[in-house]
Design a protein around this motif. Structure first.
Motif, PDB file in Angstrom:
ATOM      1  N   ALA A   1       0.831  -1.211   0.000  1.00 45.95           N
ATOM      2  CA  ALA A   1       0.000   0.000   0.000  1.00 45.95           C
ATOM      3  C   ALA A   1       0.862   1.256   0.000  1.00 45.95           C
ATOM      4  O   ALA A   1       0.587   2.216  -0.737  1.00 45.95           O
ATOM      5  CB  ALA A   1      -0.924  -0.012   1.212  1.00 45.95           C
ATOM      6  N   VAL A   2       1.931   1.246   0.813  1.00 44.57           N
ATOM      7  CA  VAL A   2       2.819   2.413   0.858  1.00 44.57           C
ATOM      8  C   VAL A   2       3.545   2.575  -0.475  1.00 44.57           C
ATOM      9  O   VAL A   2       3.715   3.696  -0.978  1.00 44.57           O
ATOM     10  CB  VAL A   2       3.829   2.264   2.022  1.00 44.57           C
ATOM     11  CG1 VAL A   2       4.888   3.361   1.956  1.00 44.57           C
ATOM     12  CG2 VAL A   2       3.104   2.324   3.349  1.00 44.57           C
ATOM     13  N   LYS A   3       3.962   1.472  -1.055  1.00 43.59           N
ATOM     14  CA  LYS A   3       4.674   1.529  -2.342  1.00 43.59           C
ATOM     15  C   LYS A   3       3.784   2.113  -3.427  1.00 43.59           C
ATOM     16  O   LYS A   3       4.226   2.955  -4.227  1.00 43.59           O
ATOM     17  CB  LYS A   3       5.135   0.121  -2.734  1.00 43.59           C
ATOM     18  CG  LYS A   3       6.036   0.084  -3.967  1.00 43.59           C
ATOM     19  CD  LYS A   3       7.372   0.719  -3.679  1.00 43.59           C
ATOM     20  CE  LYS A   3       8.317   0.548  -4.858  1.00 43.59           C
ATOM     21  NZ  LYS A   3       9.635   1.195  -4.617  1.00 43.59           N
ATOM     22  N   ILE A   4       2.530   1.695  -3.454  1.00 44.22           N
ATOM     23  CA  ILE A   4       1.597   2.212  -4.459  1.00 44.22           C
ATOM     24  C   ILE A   4       1.298   3.689  -4.209  1.00 44.22           C
ATOM     25  O   ILE A   4       1.270   4.508  -5.143  1.00 44.22           O
ATOM     26  CB  ILE A   4       0.296   1.385  -4.456  1.00 44.22           C
ATOM     27  CG1 ILE A   4       0.586  -0.044  -4.932  1.00 44.22           C
ATOM     28  CG2 ILE A   4      -0.763   2.041  -5.330  1.00 44.22           C
ATOM     29  CD1 ILE A   4      -0.603  -0.973  -4.832  1.00 44.22           C
ATOM     30  N   GLU A   5       1.093   4.037  -2.937  1.00 45.74           N
ATOM     31  CA  GLU A   5       0.739   5.420  -2.594  1.00 45.74           C
ATOM     32  C   GLU A   5       1.870   6.384  -2.912  1.00 45.74           C
ATOM     33  O   GLU A   5       1.630   7.540  -3.287  1.00 45.74           O
ATOM     34  CB  GLU A   5       0.379   5.509  -1.111  1.00 45.74           C
ATOM     35  CG  GLU A   5      -0.070   6.898  -0.681  1.00 45.74           C
ATOM     36  CD  GLU A   5      -0.381   6.969   0.805  1.00 45.74           C
ATOM     37  OE1 GLU A   5      -0.621   8.084   1.298  1.00 45.74           O
ATOM     38  OE2 GLU A   5      -0.381   5.916   1.465  1.00 45.74           O
ATOM     39  N   THR A   6       3.112   5.934  -2.777  1.00 42.70           N
ATOM     40  CA  THR A   6       4.262   6.822  -2.981  1.00 42.70           C
ATOM     41  C   THR A   6       4.890   6.666  -4.359  1.00 42.70           C
ATOM     42  O   THR A   6       5.968   7.199  -4.607  1.00 42.70           O
ATOM     43  CB  THR A   6       5.331   6.541  -1.907  1.00 42.70           C
ATOM     44  OG1 THR A   6       5.751   5.162  -1.990  1.00 42.70           O
ATOM     45  CG2 THR A   6       4.786   6.814  -0.519  1.00 42.70           C
ATOM     46  N   SER A   7       4.231   5.939  -5.245  1.00 40.63           N
ATOM     47  CA  SER A   7       4.801   5.717  -6.580  1.00 40.63           C
ATOM     48  C   SER A   7       4.904   7.001  -7.384  1.00 40.63           C
ATOM     49  O   SER A   7       5.725   7.110  -8.306  1.00 40.63           O
ATOM     50  CB  SER A   7       3.956   4.691  -7.341  1.00 40.63           C
ATOM     51  OG  SER A   7       2.616   5.150  -7.472  1.00 40.63           O
ATOM     52  N   ASP A   8       4.093   8.020  -7.037  1.00 39.24           N
ATOM     53  CA  ASP A   8       4.138   9.299  -7.747  1.00 39.24           C
ATOM     54  C   ASP A   8       5.050  10.307  -7.057  1.00 39.24           C
ATOM     55  O   ASP A   8       5.065  11.492  -7.410  1.00 39.24           O
ATOM     56  CB  ASP A   8       2.732   9.868  -7.884  1.00 39.24           C
ATOM     57  CG  ASP A   8       2.052  10.081  -6.533  1.00 39.24           C
ATOM     58  OD1 ASP A   8       2.646   9.664  -5.501  1.00 39.24           O
ATOM     59  OD2 ASP A   8       0.939  10.650  -6.503  1.00 39.24           O
ATOM     60  N   GLY A   9       5.768   9.846  -6.020  1.00 35.44           N
ATOM     61  CA  GLY A   9       6.694  10.726  -5.319  1.00 35.44           C
ATOM     62  C   GLY A   9       6.133  11.386  -4.087  1.00 35.44           C
ATOM     63  O   GLY A   9       6.853  12.111  -3.386  1.00 35.44           O
ATOM     64  N   SER A  10       4.839  11.156  -3.790  1.00 36.66           N
ATOM     65  CA  SER A  10       4.243  11.752  -2.600  1.00 36.66           C
ATOM     66  C   SER A  10       4.661  10.963  -1.368  1.00 36.66           C
ATOM     67  O   SER A  10       5.155   9.845  -1.450  1.00 36.66           O
ATOM     68  CB  SER A  10       2.712  11.772  -2.723  1.00 36.66           C
ATOM     69  OG  SER A  10       2.223  10.448  -2.867  1.00 36.66           O
TER      70      SER A  10
END
Length: 304
Positions: free
Chosen positions: A64-73
C-alpha cells in the motif's frame, strides 16, 4: 580383593546416583511435556492460519505504501512514533518493522494470543483429552505452567513472524541503510536492527498479561470456542475503554494502555519510563490472572 569389597563402593555410588537420576527424569519429563505442547500448538491449522494472517499484514502495508508513494508523494502522517512511522518507510525499509508492529499490536497480535490462550485448557476439556492428561503423572500445576509457557512462546513467535515479514518486505520494496531516530539523531543500520529486535521483544512482553487472562478464562469453561470468544471480547472492551477520555484516571491500569510505548526505543537516548511501566503492568496482570487460573484449575472438577 574380594567381590564384597568391589561391590560395596558400587552400591554406595548407586545410592548416591538415585536422587540425581530421579531429578534427571523429572527434568526430561518436563522438557518432553513442553515440547509436545509446542508441537501440538504449532501444528494446528488454526495456529498456522493466525501466523499467516500476521505475516500478511506487513506485506499489505508495504504494498500500500509503495503504491501510494509511486508518484513521489509521502505516505501517512508526519511526526513521531507509533503508526506515524509509516511516513518514514519510503526512506528506510526498516521502518516497516516498527509500523507493522504498531499496526498489529492493538488488535491482530492480542487476538491471536487470545485464541491460543483461550483454547489452552478449554480446548482440551472440549475434546475430552484433559482428563487423560491428568491421569498421567503430570499434575495440574505443572500442566497449567506448561500451557502458559507455550502461550508465552507463541507470543514471541507471533511477534517475530510480523517483524521478519516486515523486514523482508521492507528490504524488497524500499532502500535500507542508516536511519533517523525520533529524536533526530542518526544511527547505523546494524544498531537499527538491534533496536528492531528490542522492540519485537518489548511487544512480545506486552502480551504476557493477555496470555494469563486468556488462560484464566480457559479454566472457567469447557468450551474452547466460548473461551476464545470471551477473551477476544474482553480485549476489544478494554481497548474501547482505553479510548474514552472520561476514564483517564483508570486508563493507566488497563493492560493495553502502554502497548505503544515501544516507540520510545527509537529515541536517543531511550526513554524508559513508559516502557518500564508497561513491563511492570504486564507482570502484575500475569501474576494476578495466573494465580486466579491456578486457583481455579487446581480446584476444578475435571469430568471430560
Amino acid at each position: 580383593m574380594s567381590r564384597a569389597d568391589l561391590s560395596a563402593p558400587q552400591g554406595r555410588g548407586e545410592l548416591r546416583d538415585r536422587p540425581q537420576t530421579a531429578r534427571t527424569r523429572r527434568t526430561t519429563f518436563r522438557a518432553t511435556l513442553l515440547r509436545n505442547e509446542l508441537l501440538t500448538t504449532f501444528r494446528r491449522w488454526r495456529t498456522l492460519a493466525l501466523l499467516a494472517v500476521l505475516a500478511a499484514v506487513p506485506v499489505l502495508v508495504g504494498i500500500a505504501v509503495k503504491i501510494e508513494t509511486s508518484d513521489g508523494s509521502s505516505a501517512g502522517p508526519g511526526g513521531g512514533g507509533g503508526p506515524a512511522f509509516i511516513s518514514q518507510i519510503t526512506n528506510n525499509g526498516l521502518f516497516l518493522v516498527f509500523t507493522a508492529l504498531a499496526a498489529t499490536l492493538p488488535f491482530f497480535l492480542p487476538m491471536a494470543i487470545g485464541v491460543v490462550a483461550g483454547d489452552a485448557i478449554a480446548g482440551e476439556a472440549n475434546s475430552g483429552t484433559l482428563r487423560y492428561l491428568l491421569v498421567a503423572p503430570v499434575g495440574r500445576s505443572r500442566l497449567l505452567l506448561t500451557k502458559y509457557a507455550t502461550v508465552v512462546i507463541f507470543c514471541l513467535a507471533a511477534t517475530l513472524v510480523v517483524a521478519v515479514s516486515a523486514l523482508t518486505v521492507g528490504a524488497l520494496l524500499f532502500p535500507l541503510g542508516d536511519l533517523t531516530t525520533i529524536s533526530g539523531t542518526q544511527i547505523s543500520f546494524a544498531e537499527g536492527l538491534g533496536r528492531a529486535l528490542l522492540i519485537a521483544l518489548a511487544v512480545a512482553a506486552s502480551l504476557i498479561g493477555v496470555a494469563a487472562l486468556g488462560l484464566f478464562v480457559s479454566t472457567m469453561t469447557g468450551s474452547g470456542i466460548a473461551a476464545m470468544a470471551t477473551t477476544v471480547g474482553l480485549l476489544i472492551t478494554v481497548q474501547i475503554l482505553d479510548q474514552i477520555p472520561q476514564l483517564h484516571a483508570l486508563q493507566p491500569y488497563f493492560f493495553s494502555h502502554y502497548w505503544l510505548s515501544f516507540a520510545d526505543l527509537m529515541r536517543e537516548p531511550v526513554y524508559w519510563d513508559d516502557l518500564t511501566r508497561n513491563l511492570g503492568l504486564q507482570a502484575l496482570y500475569a501474576a494476578a490472572f495466573g494465580s486466579a487460573a491456578w486457583a481455579r484449575f487446581t480446584a476444578k472438577d475435571i469430568t471430560a
